[in-house]
Design a protein around this motif. Sequence first.
Motif, PDB file in Angstrom:
ATOM      1  N   LYS A  52       0.841  -1.207   0.000  1.00 25.02           N
ATOM      2  CA  LYS A  52       0.000   0.000   0.000  1.00 25.02           C
ATOM      3  C   LYS A  52       0.877   1.258   0.000  1.00 25.02           C
ATOM      4  O   LYS A  52       0.582   2.239  -0.672  1.00 25.02           O
ATOM      5  N   ASP A  53       1.966   1.193   0.735  1.00 25.20           N
ATOM      6  CA  ASP A  53       2.885   2.326   0.830  1.00 25.20           C
ATOM      7  C   ASP A  53       3.556   2.608  -0.515  1.00 25.20           C
ATOM      8  O   ASP A  53       3.691   3.755  -0.943  1.00 25.20           O
ATOM      9  N   LEU A  54       3.929   1.520  -1.232  1.00 25.22           N
ATOM     10  CA  LEU A  54       4.739   1.715  -2.438  1.00 25.22           C
ATOM     11  C   LEU A  54       3.925   1.810  -3.725  1.00 25.22           C
ATOM     12  O   LEU A  54       4.300   2.524  -4.640  1.00 25.22           O
ATOM     13  N   TYR A  55       2.838   1.048  -3.810  1.00 23.89           N
ATOM     14  CA  TYR A  55       2.184   0.885  -5.104  1.00 23.89           C
ATOM     15  C   TYR A  55       0.778   1.499  -5.117  1.00 23.89           C
ATOM     16  O   TYR A  55       0.096   1.518  -4.092  1.00 23.89           O
ATOM     17  N   SER A  56       0.374   1.922  -6.327  1.00 24.20           N
ATOM     18  CA  SER A  56      -0.943   2.557  -6.409  1.00 24.20           C
ATOM     19  C   SER A  56      -1.667   2.268  -7.710  1.00 24.20           C
ATOM     20  O   SER A  56      -2.784   2.705  -7.897  1.00 24.20           O
ATOM     21  N   SER A  57      -1.040   1.521  -8.606  1.00 22.55           N
ATOM     22  CA  SER A  57      -1.658   1.320  -9.919  1.00 22.55           C
ATOM     23  C   SER A  57      -1.682  -0.161 -10.291  1.00 22.55           C
ATOM     24  O   SER A  57      -0.797  -0.929  -9.897  1.00 22.55           O
ATOM     25  N   TYR A  58      -2.662  -0.536 -11.090  1.00 23.46           N
ATOM     26  CA  TYR A  58      -2.723  -1.914 -11.597  1.00 23.46           C
ATOM     27  C   TYR A  58      -1.464  -2.249 -12.392  1.00 23.46           C
ATOM     28  O   TYR A  58      -1.094  -3.408 -12.515  1.00 23.46           O
ATOM     29  N   LYS A  59      -0.806  -1.218 -12.930  1.00 25.30           N
ATOM     30  CA  LYS A  59       0.404  -1.458 -13.732  1.00 25.30           C
ATOM     31  C   LYS A  59       1.525  -2.041 -12.883  1.00 25.30           C
ATOM     32  O   LYS A  59       2.462  -2.639 -13.401  1.00 25.30           O
ATOM     33  N   ASP A  60       1.459  -1.796 -11.572  1.00 21.78           N
ATOM     34  CA  ASP A  60       2.508  -2.319 -10.683  1.00 21.78           C
ATOM     35  C   ASP A  60       2.321  -3.812 -10.404  1.00 21.78           C
ATOM     36  O   ASP A  60       3.219  -4.456  -9.860  1.00 21.78           O
ATOM     37  N   LEU A  61       1.152  -4.323 -10.753  1.00 17.42           N
ATOM     38  CA  LEU A  61       0.822  -5.710 -10.412  1.00 17.42           C
ATOM     39  C   LEU A  61       0.886  -6.598 -11.646  1.00 17.42           C
ATOM     40  O   LEU A  61       0.806  -6.096 -12.748  1.00 17.42           O
ATOM     41  N   PRO A  62       1.046  -7.910 -11.528  1.00 18.57           N
ATOM     42  CA  PRO A  62       1.133  -8.663 -10.274  1.00 18.57           C
ATOM     43  C   PRO A  62       2.481  -8.477  -9.582  1.00 18.57           C
ATOM     44  O   PRO A  62       3.473  -8.132 -10.217  1.00 18.57           O
TER      45      PRO A  62
END
Lengths: 589, 589
Positions: free
Chosen positions: B121-131
């Motif tokens: 939650k601290d580092l990521y905010s977009s679907y692009k960061d996943l999986p």
Amino acid sequence: MSTRLSQLFVRTLREDPVDAEVASHRLLVRAGYVRRQAPGIFAWLPLGLKVRRKVEQIVREEMEAAGAQEVLFPGLLPREPYEASGRWEEYGDGLFRLKDRKGADYLLAPTHEEVFTLLVKDLYSSYKDLPLTIYQIQDKYRDEARPRAGLLRGREFSMKDAYSFDYTDEGLDASYQNQRDAYERIFARLGLEVVIVKADAGAMGGSRSEEFLHPTAVGEDTFVRSAGGYAANVEAFTTTAPDPLPTEGLPEAVVFDSPETPTIDTLVALVNERHPRADRPWTAADTLKNVVLSLTHLDGSRELVIVGLPGDREVDMKRAEVAFAPAEVEAASEADFVKQPLLVKGYIGPWSPEGAVLGEESATEIRYLLDPRVVEGTQWVTGANADEKHVLNLVAGRDFGADGIADIAEVRAGDLAPDGSGPVELARGMELGHVFQLGRKYAEALGLKVLDENGKLVTVTMGSYGIGVTRALAAVAELNNDGRGLIWPRAVAPFDVHVIAATKDETVYAAAEQMVLDLEATGADVLFDDRLKVSPGVKFGDAELLGVPIIVVVGKGAADGIVELWDRRTGVKTPTPIADLVAAYKQLP
Amino acid sequence: MSTRLSQLFVRTLREDPVDAEVASHRLLVRAGYVRRQAPGIFAWLPLGLKVRRKVEQIVREEMEAAGAQEVLFPGLLPREPYEASGRWEEYGDGLFRLKDRKGADYLLAPTHEEVFTLLVKDLYSSYKDLPLTIYQIQDKYRDEARPRAGLLRGREFSMKDAYSFDYTDEGLDASYQNQRDAYERIFARLGLEVVIVKADAGAMGGSRSEEFLHPTAVGEDTFVRSAGGYAANVEAFTTTAPDPLPTEGLPEAVVFDSPETPTIDTLVALVNERHPRADRPWTAADTLKNVVLSLTHLDGSRELVIVGLPGDREVDMKRAEVAFAPAEVEAASEADFVKQPLLVKGYIGPWSPEGAVLGEESATEIRYLLDPRVVEGTQWVTGANADEKHVLNLVAGRDFGADGIADIAEVRAGDLAPDGSGPVELARGMELGHVFQLGRKYAEALGLKVLDENGKLVTVTMGSYGIGVTRALAAVAELNNDGRGLIWPRAVAPFDVHVIAATKDETVYAAAEQMVLDLEATGADVLFDDRLKVSPGVKFGDAELLGVPIIVVVGKGAADGIVELWDRRTGVKTPTPIADLVAAYKQLP
């Protein structure tokens, strides 16, 4: 190996974390190496963990080279061994204590002397088994009152702790020297300048103790050193007592009225005005200040002590803590004075016209201790134990004595080193390592004996050797950064080289990918900034923040066969033909 | 590399440790791999640590191959995230809790779902960061009520825990499969047969859950499997309900006197004597047993429930715990019965002549639940809720109903797998790994959302994947030993080869030393038993106990150029010319 930055679990931050006091903390958080979980407790992200593993590996290699064998103890330990050594109590609030479901007491170990001792007792029984040095790289816990400075003073931190076991003092000296040498090699490999200073060995019961301090303004320790090679933690500095002087022929003590002299300065002004001296004015150094301290002993009992010291020096509470350890020390409170009507606040002295003389012939139950400088024959202006009265020409050894020495005054630049190597200067340092001759304290408490050559049981003598692994990492970061970010030494950098695809041009991108493969083929661990929707400026900024020491910028020049080899430390960018890149990389120091 | 046994920090023991229940515990202690520090808490000696590092490295390599990135969280964590997820309470006595010097609540983490969620939650905010899948190899703490079996169920143990983050269910399925595949590779490399069984996903709120069980008689888990490929933990087994039967034309219920029928057996005997059936005798399977259970909910409130199940089955309390989780389950006490005068102990039934009918028209506040086998149209002999009275021909769906299903009866060999793959058999297994679709439970509790392709905030869906590293090591030891000691698979053996100088003859000794050098030159890590004052018999015994799989015995034959290459597993000793030793060693499988 290579890692694509687009896939790496990291986010850089533009803003400094609000709680960061020092550069290493600020940058390790901003560059995505660590994240705070609680005060003094951190999680390690992939980049941070890679650096940490490299620091650990350097420590491990030097421990193995020194013949130490690796073991691993749990962090959660039962109370009993620490009860036997006395540390369950002595550690005070610094120890995390807990109970299990059955109500048994446990602790999170701050160090492991006790259980290492017991393990050797379990396995070994003969002098033939010794010497032995065993170590671990393990997480330690200390409930610091003020966790600060990020990893420099954490509550959970990684430490290498080694323990040596010998059955002779000479053996201990050799084992100690062996670890001490390994420490010098470790810090050299980490590129960390260290000063080895004498440290206090007091409360731990040991005989020899040295700290490895990295000189830095953000260090929490103050140390002294002389041009002649003396170096000591201020807590371990010993004041050289001057030679005693003859007391014959000295003038008689003179009691004088001294109303409204709440401070040393006002007292000095008064005595210069009313009782001027012919040759030179009185100064604070001529006065004897008597400070009342309250000690709290381990059993909870409290004791007042009075310490007389030259009026131009303050008490150094850290030195006092060492001198009075394991008791806790604080200034006496108003309530303490109320209970002691013989102590006339502001006018306390070792002598009084009414006969209330402190020291050997103490009129109170309170111990009176003197600074080492107050030797026989020295003359002092001091309190007369009577309201609004001081006394002049009070001579130590003639007019007053003491119950002992207390070397707890502040150390100053210019003070003489105890080894005769001249005046000292003061500096700040960060403690990175500590080597310590424990002697037989733990072996005695826990019954570790072996049979010697003559079949006689002898108590083992031990050394304890610690390096803060995560603190050393933070020290490296603290030393190696600039306004734009971290600059890792190659030995501990998270990656060997950082390749940046600086345009979105497909040919450039493909060229960069090929260079990553070519660099990998040399054995290098490569970070590849392959992000497509990130501007070159952001990529350069991230590269500076992350701090991989060697950066390859693959930009428009790649079409002409040229890339830039960027030295993060010097900032120099060297245009390099792609054909020569691998060779140029391999030649870097 | 090579290590001289005379220098190695190890002592073998002739006697088994008194508290050792299983072979791995017994042998790992006797061979000097580990030592107990407290119940379920061990220290690792050099040999044990070497094996542990090898197991960790296999896990790490397969995690990296699966694209998971390594991080490292602290063991000591603040209460708040676990409060938010509910686990601070739910974990009950199994959680080690403590306070810091300021009184703030902390815990020793049993697993890290919460803080991984918060970190992402601290580092990521977009679907692009996943999986994203991140993992750690870290020490876990659980305050087991009965720590047993050495490393198989410890209170401090090393675990690899990985967590996956996706924004779609399909993504979670792929991440789950990816970890599941990695687990199969890990256990294959460790030489550990595993059965992948369906596990309960209940209380954790997830959708899919499987355990990797190593089939072994010392396992703590019971699982079932069918020849047709079904496998499940007994807690996760679901009973197949038979089809309902018509109720028309069934005989009327008959109440009968049944004094002195304290057990199902006495009831069956009575009904066979007084109310015999023409076609076949009554059996326990014809009776409906009504068991009163007491649930303690998380808020501390208690609730009684009655479960009706065929009289030939006992309640499986582990299945009951899963069915009623997170409530705790126990049998109702005498005191509970005293408070419920409507419950006639020994004669409880779903129906009574006085009209006190349990179920949908329950006459009490107590929920009445039925085993899945008690479908409409089935006929039962059961209690009549009146003293010394039972009832015959009581028909489910006609004479009584229920408030719900409780599938908590014991599972038996021959029960039908729910997937139609036939009858199951029961087996014991040791849980080595667990893969788990957490779904959105933690992300919801802790607010982990990302923007999807349409710019809409969606809650992330997670998986949790654990392998007990130290338990897997113990499982390898459990599987690989004989009466004389350990027999390590080469992949995790503490040394590659163990050279024994089996005589004190100087020439033989020199020859052995040369062989150590020659074997080292192949890259082998060699253990050299160089002890001078130890008999060959003791050396052979120690070699068998330590369990290095390949042993070279350098004895008198060395004078004639012959040594023995000893396969620890088969016991075969092959005479081998010294000149051929390295070649023979290299050819070993």
